[in-house]
Each structure stands twice: as C-alpha cells, then as structure tokens.
Scaffold this active site. Structure first.
Site, mmCIF file in Angstrom:
data_model
loop_
_atom_site.group_PDB
_atom_site.id
_atom_site.type_symbol
_atom_site.label_atom_id
_atom_site.label_comp_id
_atom_site.label_asym_id
_atom_site.label_seq_id
_atom_site.Cartn_x
_atom_site.Cartn_y
_atom_site.Cartn_z
ATOM 1 N N GLY A 154 -21.582 21.746 45.771
ATOM 2 C CA GLY A 154 -21.775 20.439 45.158
ATOM 3 C C GLY A 154 -20.562 19.549 45.325
ATOM 4 C CE1 TYR A 187 -21.960 22.504 49.425
ATOM 5 C CE2 TYR A 187 -23.854 23.942 49.736
ATOM 6 C CZ TYR A 187 -23.119 23.097 48.936
ATOM 7 O OH TYR A 187 -23.523 22.836 47.657
#
Length: 140
Positions: A56, A49
């Site tokens: 998001g 991530y």
C-alpha cells in the site's frame, strides 16, 4: 488438481462428501517455477511489490533481503483477525479448496510446503475456525 479445471461437482465432493484432494505433478512444477522467481528476486535484491517492498502506501519502502521473511509474517499477523460465529465446516473446506486451486496455478510464488499443509488439512478433516466477519476483504 491442477491438470484440469475445478468443477462444482469437485467442490461438492470435497466439501460435503469428504473426497480427498491430490495435486498434479504439472501443478507442482508451476509452483516450483514461481517460487524460484520469488527466491531469485529476494536474492538479487530486485524491487518487487510485496516481496521486497512494503504494501500500500509503504510500497516505496524497500525491504532488505534479511527482513523479507519478517515482512511476510507481519502481513499474515496483521490480517489474522475477525469476529462472529464460525463459518460452517463445508464452507471452510470450500474456502480452503478454492484457495489451493488458486495457488496451484503457479502465479503466487508460494512454497510447496504451504500447499501440502492445506491439502493435508483438507484430507484429514482439519478445518480452522473462520469467523463470519473479517476485518478486511480477501485478496490474492
């Protein structure tokens, strides 16, 4: 910094009394280990991530090795806005010192050069203009 906890006295000495900041060798080693991990993830194409994915709602978008630098630059640019009067210099120095203190823990994967730049800015009395109202909350 890095081999002991930052104290309120340290914060006051740097922000108001102009004391210099120095990063310990132990902290530099932690930074290097974390940075190597980030570089390895990018090199391997490992999905992680915010390193090799978007943020998001775009976290399912995998970013190619060639585009990872652009992703990070775009993140900085998208957050670089605010309005209002500038924060006082001692507050800005405090923000910078606290950010350095956070980053030298070795959990962010930041490059040593970025830490060195922030420390040199503090030590030379260079303070950026930080408006009193930003566009979003702080994270990281």
């Amino acid at each position: 910094m890095g081999n002991r906890k930052l104290t309120l006295e340290d914060l006051i000495n740097v922000t108001r009394n102009g004391c210099e900041v120095k990063i310990s060798e132990e902290a530099k080693e932690k930074i290097a280990i974390a940075r190597k991990l980030v570089d390895d993830y990018v090199e391997e194409g490992r999905v992680s991530y915010g390193i090799t994915t978007g943020f998001g709602k775009f976290s399912d978008q995998v970013i190619s090795k060639e585009e990872t630098a652009t992703l990070q630059r775009n993140l900085i640019i998208s957050h670089a806005c605010g309005v209002g009067n500038p924060l006082p210099i001692d507050a800005v120095r405090g923000i910078m010192l606290l950010r350095v203190n956070n980053l030298i823990q070795g959990h962010s994967g930041i490059r040593q050069e970025v830490i060195d730049l922030l420390v040199n800015m503090i030590n030379k009395g260079v303070t950026p203009y930080i408006p009193e109202k930003g566009s979003l909350g702080a994270s990281g």
